[in-house]
Design a protein around this motif. Structure first.
Motif, PDB file in Angstrom:
ATOM      1  N   GLU A 179       0.923  -1.214  -0.318  1.00  0.00           N
ATOM      2  CA  GLU A 179      -0.328   0.126   0.023  1.00  0.00           C
ATOM      3  C   GLU A 179       1.352   1.348   0.033  1.00  0.00           C
ATOM      4  O   GLU A 179       0.447   1.921   0.554  1.00  0.00           O
ATOM      5  N   HIS A 180       2.051   1.656  -0.930  1.00  0.00           N
ATOM      6  CA  HIS A 180       1.868   2.586  -1.170  1.00  0.00           C
ATOM      7  C   HIS A 180       1.719   3.775  -1.517  1.00  0.00           C
ATOM      8  O   HIS A 180       0.722   3.711  -2.183  1.00  0.00           O
ATOM      9  N   ASP A 181       2.236   4.879  -0.753  1.00  0.00           N
ATOM     10  CA  ASP A 181       1.482   6.054  -1.229  1.00  0.00           C
ATOM     11  C   ASP A 181       1.961   6.711  -2.481  1.00  0.00           C
ATOM     12  O   ASP A 181       2.816   7.415  -2.692  1.00  0.00           O
ATOM     13  N   TYR A 182       1.154   6.337  -3.400  1.00  0.00           N
ATOM     14  CA  TYR A 182       1.173   7.216  -5.084  1.00  0.00           C
ATOM     15  C   TYR A 182       0.671   8.657  -5.165  1.00  0.00           C
ATOM     16  O   TYR A 182      -0.014   9.135  -5.039  1.00  0.00           O
ATOM     17  N   MET A 183       2.349   9.199  -5.838  1.00  0.00           N
ATOM     18  CA  MET A 183       1.433  10.357  -6.316  1.00  0.00           C
ATOM     19  C   MET A 183       1.334  10.834  -7.718  1.00  0.00           C
ATOM     20  O   MET A 183       0.134   9.955  -8.034  1.00  0.00           O
ATOM     21  N   GLY A 184       2.319  11.168  -8.529  1.00  0.00           N
ATOM     22  CA  GLY A 184       2.656  11.014 -10.376  1.00  0.00           C
ATOM     23  C   GLY A 184       1.994   9.977 -10.526  1.00  0.00           C
ATOM     24  O   GLY A 184       2.667   8.416  -9.630  1.00  0.00           O
TER      25      GLY A 184
END
Length: 285
Positions: free
Chosen positions: A54-59
């Motif tokens: 559950e990564h914190d995806y941005m772009g």
């Protein structure tokens, strides 16, 4: 090699704590939304969480062959924070690091659906980018070239790349829409006077869809060959606006939009009408 987003798992309620992007899988079966806690998936009229960390995806950009992203790793993953640029060819189950780990978190990152061009905007220098600005890579981040971005006077809030022509790129700013046909060297200002927000090229490469905000939320389509701008319908939004847009690769009349207040809508008729599938981050069945 083409890929499909991994089959989502679990029947627990999915809450969109944040929305950092919006994209369909290449087979058109699933809509993915990156957030602080991994990927939320909407497919077959149900919501679920994608498997994997559950990564914190941005772009976040989904192309026909891969997903590109930036952001921050999930706790316990052992990956360097921030990501720099990462790539997945198995729908987000595993990720390859393409560089700038521990250096860059690109909130604005976009790639052409079929051309492989990767564009980012950075507000600070790093080991591969000597100064703030717009950069692009044609070889998965091995080499980056700075675009002069003449005609752009403000930092962008959204970024989109043409699906087939790697030199065509669009930026949204607080004063309007900006379009370049020479890999970001020069930008033409369009739709001045209103804040431009979410933007996306149609996958046939003929138009650019964009959200804007003046007296209220708007959605429009720019025909690239003529410059004609046509209004599209938009759901009734209270002090809200279009943040992200995506088109289904296999059903061209199907579009999705996400708003700043975490509403998500789907249109089956090319933007004439919209059905809500999430409201204020609460997903609906």
């Amino acid at each position: 090699m083409a890929f499909a987003l991994l089959t989502a798992c679990g029947d627990a309620a999915v809450t969109l704590m944040h929305v950092h992007g919006l994209a369909y899988s290449p087979d058109g079966q699933r809509l993915s939304i990156p957030s602080h806690h991994g990927l939320a998936i909407y497919g077959a009229r149900r919501w679920s969480k994608a498997p994997g960390p559950e990564h914190d995806y941005m772009g976040y950009a989904v192309t026909r062959r891969a997903i590109y992203s930036s952001g921050h790793p999930a706790q316990g993953s052992g990956l360097t924070n921030p990501f720099g640029v990462i790539k997945s060819t198995d729908g987000g189950g595993s990720w390859e690091q393409l560089g700038l780990q521990g250096e860059a978190d690109f909130h604005l990152l976009a790639s052409g659906f079929d051309n492989g061009a990767l564009y980012v905007f950075t507000d600070r220098p790093n080991s591969r980018m000597s100064s703030p600005g717009l950069y692009f890579s044609l070889n998965d981040g091995v080499d980056w070239q700075r675009a002069a971005a003449q005609g752009l006077s403000e930092a962008p809030v959204a970024l989109a790349v043409h699906p087939t022509d790697s030199k065509v790129v669009a930026l949204a700013t607080s004063t309007g829409l900006h379009l370049s046909r020479d890999a970001g060297e020069q930008f033409q200002a369009l739709n001045l006077g209103e804040q431009a927000l979410g933007i996306a090229f149609s996958l046939d490469g003929t138009s650019l869809w964009f959200g804007s905000y003046g007296n209220g939320a708007k959605l429009s389509r720019l025909e690239l060959s003529t410059g004609q701008v046509s209004p599209l319908s938009v759901p009734e939004l209270q002090k809200d606006a279009v943040a992200y847009l995506a088109q289904n690769p296999t059903q061209p009349q199907e579009w999705a939009m996400a708003t700043f207040k975490r509403d998500v809508y789907v249109s089956k008729d090319g933007g004439k009408s919209w059905s809500v599938i999430a409201k204020a981050g609460q997903t609906l069945k």
